[in-house]
Design a protein around this motif. Structure first.
Motif, PDB file in Angstrom:
ATOM      1  N   ARG A  60     -58.562 -24.696  24.887  1.00 40.17           N
ATOM      2  CA  ARG A  60     -58.707 -25.604  24.215  1.00 40.17           C
ATOM      3  C   ARG A  60     -57.577 -26.266  23.244  1.00 40.17           C
ATOM      4  O   ARG A  60     -57.063 -27.429  23.258  1.00 40.17           O
ATOM      5  CB  ARG A  60     -59.953 -25.906  23.237  1.00 40.17           C
ATOM      6  N   ALA A  61     -57.238 -25.131  22.461  1.00 39.32           N
ATOM      7  CA  ALA A  61     -56.233 -25.596  21.754  1.00 39.32           C
ATOM      8  C   ALA A  61     -54.856 -26.452  22.717  1.00 39.32           C
ATOM      9  O   ALA A  61     -54.532 -27.180  21.851  1.00 39.32           O
ATOM     10  CB  ALA A  61     -55.570 -24.282  20.828  1.00 39.32           C
ATOM     11  N   LEU A  62     -54.399 -25.828  23.980  1.00 37.85           N
ATOM     12  CA  LEU A  62     -53.980 -25.980  24.643  1.00 37.85           C
ATOM     13  C   LEU A  62     -54.161 -27.795  25.014  1.00 37.85           C
ATOM     14  O   LEU A  62     -53.065 -28.418  25.279  1.00 37.85           O
ATOM     15  CB  LEU A  62     -53.450 -25.367  26.033  1.00 37.85           C
ATOM     16  N   TRP A  63     -55.859 -28.329  24.899  1.00 37.95           N
ATOM     17  CA  TRP A  63     -55.871 -29.677  25.561  1.00 37.95           C
ATOM     18  C   TRP A  63     -55.270 -30.023  24.511  1.00 37.95           C
ATOM     19  O   TRP A  63     -54.611 -31.449  24.362  1.00 37.95           O
ATOM     20  CB  TRP A  63     -56.863 -29.353  25.925  1.00 37.95           C
ATOM     21  N   SER A  64     -55.760 -30.615  23.720  1.00 38.38           N
ATOM     22  CA  SER A  64     -55.514 -30.618  21.687  1.00 38.38           C
ATOM     23  C   SER A  64     -54.036 -30.905  21.329  1.00 38.38           C
ATOM     24  O   SER A  64     -53.778 -32.188  21.218  1.00 38.38           O
ATOM     25  CB  SER A  64     -56.278 -30.018  20.535  1.00 38.38           C
ATOM     26  N   LEU A 193     -43.474 -32.407  22.645  1.00 35.84           N
ATOM     27  CA  LEU A 193     -44.115 -31.402  23.588  1.00 35.84           C
ATOM     28  C   LEU A 193     -43.781 -30.558  21.782  1.00 35.84           C
ATOM     29  O   LEU A 193     -44.481 -30.217  20.764  1.00 35.84           O
ATOM     30  CB  LEU A 193     -44.219 -30.309  24.414  1.00 35.84           C
ATOM     31  N   ILE A 194     -42.296 -30.706  22.074  1.00 38.39           N
ATOM     32  CA  ILE A 194     -41.814 -29.706  20.157  1.00 38.39           C
ATOM     33  C   ILE A 194     -42.390 -30.731  19.071  1.00 38.39           C
ATOM     34  O   ILE A 194     -43.005 -29.857  18.386  1.00 38.39           O
ATOM     35  CB  ILE A 194     -40.417 -30.167  20.296  1.00 38.39           C
ATOM     36  N   GLY A 195     -42.807 -32.571  18.831  1.00 41.58           N
ATOM     37  CA  GLY A 195     -42.984 -32.521  18.196  1.00 41.58           C
ATOM     38  C   GLY A 195     -44.482 -32.636  17.918  1.00 41.58           C
ATOM     39  O   GLY A 195     -44.377 -32.493  16.538  1.00 41.58           O
ATOM     40  N   ALA A 196     -44.952 -32.390  19.294  1.00 46.72           N
ATOM     41  CA  ALA A 196     -46.764 -32.334  18.864  1.00 46.72           C
ATOM     42  C   ALA A 196     -46.973 -30.687  17.683  1.00 46.72           C
ATOM     43  O   ALA A 196     -47.938 -30.916  17.147  1.00 46.72           O
ATOM     44  CB  ALA A 196     -47.125 -32.967  19.507  1.00 46.72           C
ATOM     45  N   VAL A 197     -46.353 -30.069  18.135  1.00 41.06           N
ATOM     46  CA  VAL A 197     -46.404 -28.520  18.156  1.00 41.06           C
ATOM     47  C   VAL A 197     -45.713 -28.195  16.034  1.00 41.06           C
ATOM     48  O   VAL A 197     -46.849 -28.214  15.799  1.00 41.06           O
ATOM     49  CB  VAL A 197     -45.759 -27.574  18.706  1.00 41.06           C
ATOM     50  N   VAL A 198     -44.558 -28.795  16.251  1.00 34.20           N
ATOM     51  CA  VAL A 198     -44.240 -28.679  15.272  1.00 34.20           C
ATOM     52  C   VAL A 198     -45.124 -29.567  13.829  1.00 34.20           C
ATOM     53  O   VAL A 198     -45.447 -29.081  12.986  1.00 34.20           O
ATOM     54  CB  VAL A 198     -42.899 -29.271  14.816  1.00 34.20           C
ATOM     55  N   ALA A 199     -45.421 -30.603  14.192  1.00 32.84           N
ATOM     56  CA  ALA A 199     -46.461 -31.184  13.236  1.00 32.84           C
ATOM     57  C   ALA A 199     -47.844 -30.302  13.379  1.00 32.84           C
ATOM     58  O   ALA A 199     -48.128 -30.892  12.290  1.00 32.84           O
ATOM     59  CB  ALA A 199     -46.660 -32.547  14.143  1.00 32.84           C
ATOM     60  N   GLU A 200     -47.787 -29.704  13.953  1.00 26.23           N
ATOM     61  CA  GLU A 200     -49.564 -29.140  13.785  1.00 26.23           C
ATOM     62  C   GLU A 200     -49.124 -28.234  12.990  1.00 26.23           C
ATOM     63  O   GLU A 200     -49.925 -28.040  12.236  1.00 26.23           O
ATOM     64  CB  GLU A 200     -49.497 -28.899  15.364  1.00 26.23           C
ATOM     65  N   PHE A 201     -47.727 -27.007  13.035  1.00 24.24           N
ATOM     66  CA  PHE A 201     -47.621 -26.793  12.314  1.00 24.24           C
ATOM     67  C   PHE A 201     -47.496 -26.838  10.160  1.00 24.24           C
ATOM     68  O   PHE A 201     -48.468 -26.414   9.730  1.00 24.24           O
ATOM     69  CB  PHE A 201     -46.281 -25.717  12.262  1.00 24.24           C
ATOM     70  N   VAL A 202     -47.013 -27.989  10.843  1.00 27.22           N
ATOM     71  CA  VAL A 202     -47.110 -28.861   9.046  1.00 27.22           C
ATOM     72  C   VAL A 202     -48.546 -29.108   8.591  1.00 27.22           C
ATOM     73  O   VAL A 202     -49.193 -28.711   7.372  1.00 27.22           O
ATOM     74  CB  VAL A 202     -46.574 -29.918   8.818  1.00 27.22           C
ATOM     75  N   ALA A 203     -49.352 -29.989   9.907  1.00 25.57           N
ATOM     76  CA  ALA A 203     -50.944 -29.980   9.290  1.00 25.57           C
ATOM     77  C   ALA A 203     -52.106 -29.440   9.227  1.00 25.57           C
ATOM     78  O   ALA A 203     -52.642 -29.411   7.790  1.00 25.57           O
ATOM     79  CB  ALA A 203     -51.353 -31.245  10.147  1.00 25.57           C
ATOM     80  N   GLY A 204     -51.504 -28.181   9.960  1.00 21.18           N
ATOM     81  CA  GLY A 204     -52.396 -26.947   9.900  1.00 21.18           C
ATOM     82  C   GLY A 204     -53.502 -27.131   9.892  1.00 21.18           C
ATOM     83  O   GLY A 204     -55.300 -26.204   8.961  1.00 21.18           O
ATOM     84  N   THR A 205     -54.061 -28.301  10.557  1.00 18.31           N
ATOM     85  CA  THR A 205     -55.648 -28.489  10.692  1.00 18.31           C
ATOM     86  C   THR A 205     -56.171 -27.452  11.884  1.00 18.31           C
ATOM     87  O   THR A 205     -56.155 -27.075  12.946  1.00 18.31           O
ATOM     88  CB  THR A 205     -55.604 -29.505  11.419  1.00 18.31           C
ATOM     89  N   GLY A 206     -57.819 -27.166  11.292  1.00 15.44           N
ATOM     90  CA  GLY A 206     -58.781 -26.059  11.837  1.00 15.44           C
ATOM     91  C   GLY A 206     -59.185 -26.895  12.911  1.00 15.44           C
ATOM     92  O   GLY A 206     -59.245 -28.038  13.257  1.00 15.44           O
ATOM     93  N   GLY A 207     -60.066 -26.232  13.552  1.00 19.03           N
ATOM     94  CA  GLY A 207     -61.928 -27.012  14.065  1.00 19.03           C
ATOM     95  C   GLY A 207     -61.641 -27.610  15.672  1.00 19.03           C
ATOM     96  O   GLY A 207     -60.385 -26.608  16.213  1.00 19.03           O
ATOM     97  N   ARG A 208     -62.817 -28.286  16.041  1.00 23.88           N
ATOM     98  CA  ARG A 208     -62.909 -27.924  17.390  1.00 23.88           C
ATOM     99  C   ARG A 208     -60.893 -29.246  18.346  1.00 23.88           C
ATOM    100  O   ARG A 208     -61.016 -28.522  18.679  1.00 23.88           O
ATOM    101  CB  ARG A 208     -63.427 -29.132  17.734  1.00 23.88           C
ATOM    102  N   SER A 209     -60.080 -29.643  16.828  1.00 21.21           N
ATOM    103  CA  SER A 209     -59.791 -30.192  17.919  1.00 21.21           C
ATOM    104  C   SER A 209     -58.224 -29.667  17.032  1.00 21.21           C
ATOM    105  O   SER A 209     -56.988 -30.423  17.025  1.00 21.21           O
ATOM    106  CB  SER A 209     -59.250 -32.222  17.208  1.00 21.21           C
ATOM    107  N   ALA A 210     -58.135 -28.533  16.634  1.00 24.96           N
ATOM    108  CA  ALA A 210     -57.323 -27.544  16.636  1.00 24.96           C
ATOM    109  C   ALA A 210     -56.314 -27.193  17.630  1.00 24.96           C
ATOM    110  O   ALA A 210     -57.036 -27.040  19.105  1.00 24.96           O
ATOM    111  CB  ALA A 210     -57.695 -26.638  16.033  1.00 24.96           C
ATOM    112  N   GLY A 211     -54.562 -27.549  17.481  1.00 24.41           N
ATOM    113  CA  GLY A 211     -54.228 -27.698  18.694  1.00 24.41           C
ATOM    114  C   GLY A 211     -53.377 -26.366  18.335  1.00 24.41           C
ATOM    115  O   GLY A 211     -53.777 -24.866  18.080  1.00 24.41           O
ATOM    116  N   LEU A 212     -52.162 -25.586  19.855  1.00 25.53           N
ATOM    117  CA  LEU A 212     -51.423 -24.719  19.909  1.00 25.53           C
ATOM    118  C   LEU A 212     -51.165 -23.933  18.569  1.00 25.53           C
ATOM    119  O   LEU A 212     -50.880 -23.132  18.113  1.00 25.53           O
ATOM    120  CB  LEU A 212     -51.045 -23.910  20.723  1.00 25.53           C
ATOM    121  N   ALA A 213     -50.911 -24.701  17.484  1.00 27.44           N
ATOM    122  CA  ALA A 213     -49.778 -24.326  16.717  1.00 27.44           C
ATOM    123  C   ALA A 213     -50.566 -23.168  15.769  1.00 27.44           C
ATOM    124  O   ALA A 213     -50.612 -22.500  14.659  1.00 27.44           O
ATOM    125  CB  ALA A 213     -49.020 -26.144  15.641  1.00 27.44           C
ATOM    126  N   TYR A 214     -51.990 -24.197  15.499  1.00 24.99           N
ATOM    127  CA  TYR A 214     -53.163 -23.777  14.643  1.00 24.99           C
ATOM    128  C   TYR A 214     -53.443 -22.351  15.041  1.00 24.99           C
ATOM    129  O   TYR A 214     -53.560 -21.479  14.427  1.00 24.99           O
ATOM    130  CB  TYR A 214     -54.249 -24.423  14.680  1.00 24.99           C
TER     131      TYR A 214
END
Length: 263
Positions: A60-64, A193-214
């Motif tokens: 689910r995180a991979l899909w996000s 893909l790198i940009g999406a992961v790095v941005a997720e690290f900075v955002a640090g968002t959780g919940g159902r829409s959380a990505g692999l960085a979370y």
């Protein structure tokens, strides 16, 4: 030797597969031989077990993450190509705006991502913007180089026949630039893909829409290192699949076995 073994595709795939299996075997053997704790450096078998155990959450995180990646890649491709078309039509526009395109490339996304996330209320939109900023430059640069790599003699010939700018672009410049364009796609797919992961690290968002960085952050906080490696493995596999997809697309467009130009 059977025809399958002799085929160029099989011979191209075999070496990296053999090397990968050898590395995994050595990794597993060293972890078992020295009894390395999982919380320090897990063995491949532990990573695989964690991937099976946490499969639904990780997928689910991979899909996000992939949703952000694909949207950003599509935006970077469209905007980057249009920008390159503008650059090739006017030297003034290129000289005026290309330095700012370079600025987007050299500015670390971790420096601008917090500002974008603050300014844009929708976190998913902010993630897409960050990933697009990282991925767009190779499209602009490679496509512009390709559009300008046309033989000057052919350009003069088009002028002799009174071809319009649009006719010259469609019938001469775009076919000549395809190799460079697809080379830019291969680079931009990984950068998105790198940009999406790095941005997720900075955002640090959780919940159902959380990505692999979370997932990686949470696994690190909980010292669940096998789960962290499993998430990293999924990111790596996703990046490889994106690269292979762009390579296959370029071969389909340019002809089987054609090597795209550019860098």
């Amino acid at each position: 030797m059977t025809p399958l073994v002799r085929s160029p595709r099989f011979q191209a795939i075999l070496p990296p597969v053999v090397v990968g299996l050898a590395v995994l075997g050595l990794w597993e053997g060293l972890c078992r031989a020295f009894s390395v704790p999982e919380y320090l450096f897990p063995a491949p078998s532990s990573v695989a077990a964690s991937l099976l155990q946490n499969g639904p959450d990780l997928l689910r995180a991979l899909w996000s993450t992939m949703r952000v990646t694909l949207i950003a890649f599509a935006l970077a491709t469209g905007l980057g190509t249009l920008t390159a078309f503008l650059f090739v039509q006017s030297r003034f526009i290129e000289r005026g705006f290309f330095p700012y395109a370079v600025m987007l490339q050299v500015t670390p996304v971790v420096a601008v991502a917090p500002l974008i996330i603050i300014l844009v209320r929708d976190t998913q939109v902010a993630l897409v913007i960050c990933a697009t900023i990282i991925a767009i430059f190779p499209i602009i640069s490679n496509t512009t180089i390709g559009l300008r790599s046309v033989d000057p003699g052919l350009v003069d010939l088009m002028r002799v026949y009174r071809a319009s700018r649009m006719q010259t672009l469609v019938r001469l410049r775009i076919p000549s630039a395809l190799g460079y364009f697809f080379a830019g796609l291969r680079i931009a797919s990984g950068l998105s893909l790198i940009g999406a992961v790095v941005a997720e690290f900075v955002a640090g968002t959780g919940g159902r829409s959380a990505g692999l960085a979370y997932e990686i952050l949470q696994a690190g906080f909980q010292l669940d290192i096998p789960r962290m490696f499993a998430a990293l493995g999924l990111i790596t596999i996703a990046g490889i699949l994106l690269f292979l997809a762009m390579t296959g697309l370029s071969r389909l467009a340019l002809g089987e076995g054609a090597e795209p130009e550019g860098a």
